[in-house]
Design a protein around this motif. Structure first.
Motif, short mmCIF file in Angstrom:
data_model
loop_
_atom_site.label_atom_id
_atom_site.label_comp_id
_atom_site.label_asym_id
_atom_site.label_seq_id
_atom_site.Cartn_x
_atom_site.Cartn_y
_atom_site.Cartn_z
N LYS A 71 0.76 -1.00 -0.34
CA LYS A 71 0.59 0.22 0.05
C LYS A 71 1.06 1.32 -0.42
CE LYS A 71 -3.91 -2.20 0.92
NZ LYS A 71 -5.18 -2.47 -0.24
N CYS A 72 2.32 1.03 0.23
CA CYS A 72 2.66 2.59 0.90
C CYS A 72 4.43 2.71 -0.15
CB CYS A 72 3.85 2.55 1.62
SG CYS A 72 2.38 2.18 3.17
N PHE A 73 4.58 1.36 -0.73
CA PHE A 73 5.69 1.70 -1.09
C PHE A 73 5.74 2.05 -2.83
CE2 PHE A 73 7.64 -0.59 -5.38
CZ PHE A 73 8.73 -0.34 -5.21
N ASP A 74 5.07 1.98 -3.53
CA ASP A 74 4.34 2.60 -4.85
C ASP A 74 5.50 4.18 -4.93
OD1 ASP A 74 3.78 0.67 -6.51
OD2 ASP A 74 1.71 1.46 -6.75
N CYS A 75 4.56 4.84 -3.59
CA CYS A 75 4.50 6.20 -3.79
C CYS A 75 5.91 6.23 -2.95
CB CYS A 75 3.58 7.71 -2.63
SG CYS A 75 2.03 7.16 -3.84
N HIS A 76 6.00 5.95 -1.58
CA HIS A 76 7.28 6.43 -0.04
C HIS A 76 8.37 5.45 -0.57
CE1 HIS A 76 4.97 8.84 2.43
NE2 HIS A 76 3.93 7.54 1.80
N GLY A 77 8.52 4.49 -1.53
CA GLY A 77 9.80 3.92 -2.03
C GLY A 77 9.74 2.73 -1.02
C1 HEC Z 1 -0.48 8.11 -3.93
C2 HEC Z 1 0.79 8.16 -3.43
C3 HEC Z 1 0.85 7.82 -1.29
C4 HEC Z 1 0.51 6.02 -1.92
C5 HEC Z 1 -0.24 5.18 -1.56
C6 HEC Z 1 0.75 6.40 0.58
N1 HEC Z 1 1.19 7.58 0.45
FE1 HEC Z 1 2.15 8.76 2.29
N2 HEC Z 1 1.92 10.44 1.51
C7 HEC Z 1 1.89 10.68 0.72
C8 HEC Z 1 2.29 12.08 -0.06
C9 HEC Z 1 2.06 13.15 -1.38
C10 HEC Z 1 2.67 12.56 0.98
C11 HEC Z 1 3.11 13.98 2.10
C12 HEC Z 1 1.72 14.69 1.76
C13 HEC Z 1 1.81 16.17 2.08
O1 HEC Z 1 2.94 16.16 2.74
O2 HEC Z 1 0.86 17.02 1.68
C14 HEC Z 1 2.19 11.25 2.10
C15 HEC Z 1 2.81 12.11 3.82
C16 HEC Z 1 2.86 10.72 4.31
C17 HEC Z 1 2.37 10.42 5.93
C18 HEC Z 1 2.56 12.32 6.40
C19 HEC Z 1 4.95 12.78 6.07
C20 HEC Z 1 5.01 13.63 7.01
O3 HEC Z 1 5.11 14.95 6.09
O4 HEC Z 1 4.87 13.80 8.74
C21 HEC Z 1 3.23 9.29 6.16
C22 HEC Z 1 3.09 9.26 7.99
C23 HEC Z 1 2.87 8.76 5.58
N3 HEC Z 1 2.63 9.40 4.05
C24 HEC Z 1 2.69 7.28 5.61
C25 HEC Z 1 1.61 6.20 4.13
C26 HEC Z 1 1.00 5.22 4.50
C27 HEC Z 1 2.04 4.45 5.85
C28 HEC Z 1 1.22 4.59 3.17
C29 HEC Z 1 0.74 3.20 2.92
C30 HEC Z 1 -0.37 2.43 3.75
C31 HEC Z 1 1.11 6.02 2.79
N4 HEC Z 1 1.76 6.42 2.99
C32 HEC Z 1 0.48 5.50 1.30
C33 HEC Z 1 1.94 9.93 -0.68
C34 HEC Z 1 1.20 8.20 -0.45
#
Ligand code: HEC
Length: 144
Positions: A71-77
Motif C-alpha cells: 500500500k505504501c511502496f509505490d509512492c514512498h519507495g
Molecule cells: C499515492 C501516493 C501515496 C501512497 C500510496 C501513500 N502515501 Fe503517504 N504520503 C504521500 C504524499 C504525497 C505525502 C505528503 C502529503 C503532504 O505533505 O501534504 C504523504 C505523507 C505521508 C506521511 C506523513 C509524512 C509527514 O509529513 O510527516 C505518512 C506518515 C505517510 N504518508 C505514510 C504512508 C503509509 C503508511 C502508506 C501506506 C499505508 C502511505 N503513506 C501511502 C503519498 C502516498
C-alpha cells in the motif's frame, strides 16, 4: 535559384536539429528536477496521546512491512525516501521517512496522518485495520 533552395533546406535541417537538442535538454532537466514538498503537515496535538498498543517486535514489523509493500511502496519507495515508482506523478513529494525530523513525530501523530490522508496521500482508516496501521508504523520506524 537552385542553389538558394539547397541553402534553405540546409538551414531548416539544422534548425530542426537545434530545436530537438533544446527540447531534449529541457526534458532531461525536467526529469532531474525533484518534485517539490508541500507545506509542513501537522497532526492535531491530541493525536500524540494515542499510544501504539502493538509492540515493535519482529512479528509486527514483518506484518507492517507486508502492508508497506502493498500500500505504501509505490509512492514512498523501498527505503521510505519518497522515491517510489509512482512518486514522479505526484504533485508534491512525501517527506523522507529516514530523516530525524520525520522520525521525531509520535506514533499517534503518524497514525492520525495515515488514517486521515492528505491529497495525494490516500486515507487508510477504512482500507487498513487499526492493527495494520500500528504495524506499518512499527515498520516505518525501522527505516531511519
Ligand atoms: C499515492 C501516493 C501515496 C501512497 C500510496 C501513500 N502515501 Fe503517504 N504520503 C504521500 C504524499 C504525497 C505525502 C505528503 C502529503 C503532504 O505533505 O501534504 C504523504 C505523507 C505521508 C506521511 C506523513 C509524512 C509527514 O509529513 O510527516 C505518512 C506518515 C505517510 N504518508 C505514510 C504512508 C503509509 C503508511 C502508506 C501506506 C499505508 C502511505 N503513506 C501511502 C503519498 C502516498
Amino acid at each position: 535559384m537552385k542553389k538558394q533552395i539547397n541553402t534553405r533546406k540546409k538551414i531548416s535541417f539544422s534548425t530542426v536539429i537545434t530545436t530537438c537538442l533544446i527540447a531534449g535538454a529541457f526534458t532531461l532537466l525536467y526529469s532531474f528536477t525533484p518534485v517539490p514538498q508541500g507545506p509542513a503537515w501537522t497532526a492535531p496535538s491530541s493525536a500524540d496521546n494515542d499510544k501504539n498498543p502493538i509492540a515493535a517486535e519482529a512479528g509486527s514489523i514483518e506484518a507492517g512491512k507486508d502492508v508497506y509493500k502493498k500500500k505504501c511502496f509505490d509512492c514512498h519507495g523501498k527505503k521510505g525516501k519518497g522515491d517510489g515508482p509512482k512518486s514522479a506523478e505526484l504533485d508534491k513529494a512525501p517527506k523522507d521517512f529516514t530523516k530525524a525530523d520525520f522520525q521525531k513525530q509520535t506514533d499517534g501523530a503518524l497514525n492520525w496522518k495515515i488514517s486521515e490522508g492528505k491529497k495525494p496521500m490516500p486515507a487508510f482508516k477504512h482500507e487498513l485495520s487499526k492493527d495494520q496501521r500500528w504495524q506499518v508504523i512499527n515498520y516505518i520506524r525501522t527505516l531511519k
